[in-house]
Design a protein around this motif. Sequence first.
Motif, PDB file in Angstrom:
ATOM      1  N   PRO A  37       0.618  -1.052  -0.065  1.00 56.84           N
ATOM      2  CA  PRO A  37      -0.718  -0.334   0.160  1.00 56.84           C
ATOM      3  C   PRO A  37       1.417   1.300  -0.078  1.00 56.84           C
ATOM      4  CG  PRO A  37      -0.793  -1.863   1.716  1.00 56.84           C
ATOM      5  CD  PRO A  37       0.624  -1.835   1.347  1.00 56.84           C
ATOM      6  N   GLY A  38       0.418   2.413  -0.489  1.00 52.36           N
ATOM      7  CA  GLY A  38       0.952   3.300  -0.606  1.00 52.36           C
ATOM      8  C   GLY A  38       2.363   3.704  -1.580  1.00 52.36           C
ATOM      9  N   LYS A  39       2.898   2.286  -1.518  1.00 55.68           N
ATOM     10  CA  LYS A  39       4.099   2.206  -3.001  1.00 55.68           C
ATOM     11  C   LYS A  39       3.886   2.486  -4.561  1.00 55.68           C
ATOM     12  CE  LYS A  39       5.711   0.664   1.262  1.00 55.68           C
ATOM     13  NZ  LYS A  39       6.971   1.781   1.606  1.00 55.68           N
ATOM     14  N   ALA A  40       3.099   2.452  -5.008  1.00 54.84           N
ATOM     15  CA  ALA A  40       2.781   2.800  -6.730  1.00 54.84           C
ATOM     16  C   ALA A  40       1.051   4.418  -6.824  1.00 54.84           C
ATOM     17  CB  ALA A  40       2.581   2.118  -7.286  1.00 54.84           C
ATOM     18  N   VAL A  41       2.382   4.821  -8.078  1.00 55.29           N
ATOM     19  CA  VAL A  41       0.966   5.125  -8.158  1.00 55.29           C
ATOM     20  C   VAL A  41       0.549   5.320  -9.545  1.00 55.29           C
ATOM     21  CG1 VAL A  41      -0.703   7.422  -8.075  1.00 55.29           C
ATOM     22  CG2 VAL A  41       0.146   7.066  -5.730  1.00 55.29           C
ATOM     23  N   ILE A  56       4.462   3.475 -21.853  1.00 61.10           N
ATOM     24  CA  ILE A  56       4.631   3.013 -21.108  1.00 61.10           C
ATOM     25  C   ILE A  56       5.918   3.838 -20.143  1.00 61.10           C
ATOM     26  CG2 ILE A  56       4.341   1.343 -19.248  1.00 61.10           C
ATOM     27  CD1 ILE A  56       3.002  -0.021 -20.383  1.00 61.10           C
ATOM     28  N   ASN A  57       5.693   4.668 -18.782  1.00 63.10           N
ATOM     29  CA  ASN A  57       6.844   5.027 -18.676  1.00 63.10           C
ATOM     30  C   ASN A  57       6.614   4.906 -16.701  1.00 63.10           C
ATOM     31  OD1 ASN A  57       8.408   6.878 -18.391  1.00 63.10           O
ATOM     32  ND2 ASN A  57       8.042   8.550 -17.957  1.00 63.10           N
ATOM     33  N   VAL A  58       7.723   4.272 -16.359  1.00 63.63           N
ATOM     34  CA  VAL A  58       8.090   4.313 -14.991  1.00 63.63           C
ATOM     35  C   VAL A  58       9.129   4.421 -14.421  1.00 63.63           C
ATOM     36  CG1 VAL A  58       7.716   2.302 -13.901  1.00 63.63           C
ATOM     37  CG2 VAL A  58       6.766   1.075 -15.662  1.00 63.63           C
ATOM     38  N   GLU A  59       8.289   5.330 -13.131  1.00 67.30           N
ATOM     39  CA  GLU A  59       9.433   6.448 -12.778  1.00 67.30           C
ATOM     40  C   GLU A  59       9.636   6.532 -11.642  1.00 67.30           C
ATOM     41  OE1 GLU A  59      11.773   7.926 -14.401  1.00 67.30           O
ATOM     42  OE2 GLU A  59      11.582   7.848 -16.254  1.00 67.30           O
ATOM     43  N   PRO A  60      10.888   6.052 -10.811  1.00 66.95           N
ATOM     44  CA  PRO A  60      11.065   6.264  -9.238  1.00 66.95           C
ATOM     45  C   PRO A  60      10.737   7.709  -8.890  1.00 66.95           C
ATOM     46  CG  PRO A  60      13.129   5.951 -10.017  1.00 66.95           C
ATOM     47  CD  PRO A  60      12.484   5.587 -11.244  1.00 66.95           C
ATOM     48  N   ILE A  61      10.055   8.083  -7.853  1.00 66.22           N
ATOM     49  CA  ILE A  61       9.919   9.472  -7.543  1.00 66.22           C
ATOM     50  C   ILE A  61       9.649   9.212  -5.884  1.00 66.22           C
ATOM     51  CG2 ILE A  61       8.646  11.727  -7.679  1.00 66.22           C
ATOM     52  CD1 ILE A  61       8.427  11.461 -10.058  1.00 66.22           C
ATOM     53  N   PRO A  62      10.112   9.946  -4.489  1.00 63.18           N
ATOM     54  CA  PRO A  62       9.897  10.111  -3.487  1.00 63.18           C
ATOM     55  C   PRO A  62       8.252  10.341  -2.943  1.00 63.18           C
ATOM     56  CG  PRO A  62      11.648  11.250  -3.739  1.00 63.18           C
ATOM     57  CD  PRO A  62      11.840  10.791  -5.302  1.00 63.18           C
ATOM     58  N   PHE A  63       7.745   9.989  -2.161  1.00 64.56           N
ATOM     59  CA  PHE A  63       6.646  10.268  -2.310  1.00 64.56           C
ATOM     60  C   PHE A  63       6.422  11.009  -0.502  1.00 64.56           C
ATOM     61  CE2 PHE A  63       3.611   7.086  -4.021  1.00 64.56           C
ATOM     62  CZ  PHE A  63       4.282   7.038  -5.662  1.00 64.56           C
ATOM     63  N   ASP A  64       5.862  12.640  -1.119  1.00 68.00           N
ATOM     64  CA  ASP A  64       5.509  13.660   0.039  1.00 68.00           C
ATOM     65  C   ASP A  64       4.099  12.985   0.726  1.00 68.00           C
ATOM     66  OD1 ASP A  64       5.441  15.630   2.052  1.00 68.00           O
ATOM     67  OD2 ASP A  64       4.850  16.840   0.338  1.00 68.00           O
ATOM     68  N   ASP A  65       4.932  12.072   2.124  1.00 68.41           N
ATOM     69  CA  ASP A  65       4.239  11.695   2.842  1.00 68.41           C
ATOM     70  C   ASP A  65       3.621  12.883   4.359  1.00 68.41           C
ATOM     71  OD1 ASP A  65       5.932  11.191   4.185  1.00 68.41           O
ATOM     72  OD2 ASP A  65       5.642   9.003   4.519  1.00 68.41           O
ATOM     73  N   SER A  66       4.098  13.464   4.418  1.00 71.21           N
ATOM     74  CA  SER A  66       4.301  14.716   5.765  1.00 71.21           C
ATOM     75  C   SER A  66       2.325  15.003   5.790  1.00 71.21           C
ATOM     76  CB  SER A  66       4.773  15.919   4.758  1.00 71.21           C
ATOM     77  OG  SER A  66       3.495  16.701   4.408  1.00 71.21           O
ATOM     78  N   LEU A  67       1.602  14.796   5.588  1.00 70.81           N
ATOM     79  CA  LEU A  67       0.288  15.235   5.702  1.00 70.81           C
ATOM     80  C   LEU A  67       0.209  13.814   5.844  1.00 70.81           C
ATOM     81  CD1 LEU A  67      -2.776  16.814   5.552  1.00 70.81           C
ATOM     82  CD2 LEU A  67      -2.977  16.173   3.596  1.00 70.81           C
ATOM     83  N   GLN A  68       0.153  12.670   6.184  1.00 71.59           N
ATOM     84  CA  GLN A  68       0.030  11.558   6.396  1.00 71.59           C
ATOM     85  C   GLN A  68       0.495  11.606   7.693  1.00 71.59           C
ATOM     86  OE1 GLN A  68       0.303  11.736   3.344  1.00 71.59           O
ATOM     87  NE2 GLN A  68      -1.595  10.596   2.332  1.00 71.59           N
ATOM     88  N   GLN A  69       1.787  12.086   7.642  1.00 71.27           N
ATOM     89  CA  GLN A  69       2.282  11.869   9.447  1.00 71.27           C
ATOM     90  C   GLN A  69       1.788  12.653  10.094  1.00 71.27           C
ATOM     91  OE1 GLN A  69       6.790  12.235   8.448  1.00 71.27           O
ATOM     92  NE2 GLN A  69       6.673  10.649   7.345  1.00 71.27           N
TER      93      GLN A  69
END
Length: 525
Positions: free
Chosen positions: A260-264, A393-406
């Motif tokens: 969960p929450g690892k890909a969009v 099809i484009n697959v890119e690694p991008i760090p997510f901003d989870d400040s709101l969830q925290q």
Amino acid sequence: MKLKHILDRIKGFWQGLTPGRRSALLAVSIAALLGAAFLLQWLLKPQYAPLFTNLEQRDAAAVVEKLKEMKVPYQLAGEGSTILVPKGQLYQLRLDLASAGVLNSGRGFELFDQNKLGMTDFERNLDYQRALQEELRRTIVAMDEVEDARVHLVIPQPSVFLQERQPPSAAVMLKLKPLANLKPEQVKGIMELVAASVAGLKLENIRVIDMYGNVLSEGVAGSDAVPSSQKQQVQMELKRQYERDLEQRLQAMLTQILGPGKAVAMVTADLNFDQQEITQTVWGKEGALRSEQVKTEEGTTGGAAGAAGTATNTQPPVYQAINPATGNYNKSDTIHNYELDQTLTHTIVAPGQVRRLSTAVAVNGTVTPDLRAQIQNIVTAAIGFDPARGDQINVEPIPFDDSLQQQLAAEMAAREQRLQQYRQYLLWGGAGLAALLLLAVLVVLFLRRRRQGGLQAGLPPAAVTAGMRAGIPVEPLIVEPAGPVDVEKERQEAERKAKMDHLRDIIRQRPEEAALLVKAWLAED
């Protein structure tokens, strides 16, 4: 005398307890007092509620200064951005602070409360625009889902030339409350509000965005991004529904694989809504004979010259020598009409065909080449990838901003901690009340036994009768007043102990009869 009598009884009861029972009673009493103190403190403690949340430092300082001036107790939370006040004074304080103009970081039509001499038309128009923006902001913030808002209006100066007139436009930025979303009809309502407040402003010139930069007015009837006809609106909804279906399938699959929450996943589909009718005719190389026309002519030429002036009499002599005037002739002419082979095809292409698919997958964290290839292969099979259409099809690694969830998780943890404290206080208060009730019951029972003479006369008559009926030798216990110790008293004490030991043995051997004895004792008591 009564108070002294009660105190003497309590003292006698205390002296009659063993050290262990004294310690237990003392511990229960202390726990009861502490529980009652905590419960009383919690009940008398004023309940605080948020007066304002997410304030800027300047506004928070102004509110705190006004509360100090009003001598109202307050508490700060959320790193100073939230101000808590007693719950009973919440609404009154809001009205008082609003009337005092403490939170008016932007002023509405209050700008015109005081007339200023020497103002130019430009300054007056600018003040009107500022006031209108603030009034619209206050109205929009009144919605439950909106925490804060900003309104920007562009109102061009009027011109006497029609060609030089520019239409007004507006932009609204919304800061929504956590986990809140606006429905399309609510966004349209905001756009209608702004359009109705500015003369000449049309819905297609209004943009509504949220704090993350998402354009909320897109897909809402009235904006320029929205088709003008209902048919095109339906087509756009079908396109978005098709994209959502693919996104949900991809998201469910990526969640199972990566967690969960690892890909969009995001899919953009280019659909062809044009309805086409194709008529195609194919001609064959050979056809069937439809009709045939044959024409034959036969004749004989003689030596007589013809009539005067005809071709036979006007030919020169040389021509007549070469072509004699006598002989036979035969002429044949044939015409064939064929039916050509043809194939007529009439095709109607239904709208909604996929022209192209573009898929983007963002993965939280690093992605190895092998993992990237695996994700691309999975997405390729899931969306029906077709290179002939130009799908991507484009697959890119991008760090997510989870400040709101925290932040939300921290708020939920803090709330759960407060609830746990309230439960603990209630538990302590309940334990304290139970201990007080137990202590009161013990005191009442003790005083009741003292009144009925249990300490002087031993067992009650009914208990003795019930014991004798049950076959238990019960004799009244005589408690004599304190005095000099003699041999007779020691003998009586020994007999009493022996009887008590014998009674215990009988109770162990015959518990049912002992239970009857106790019931009779309690009934008499």
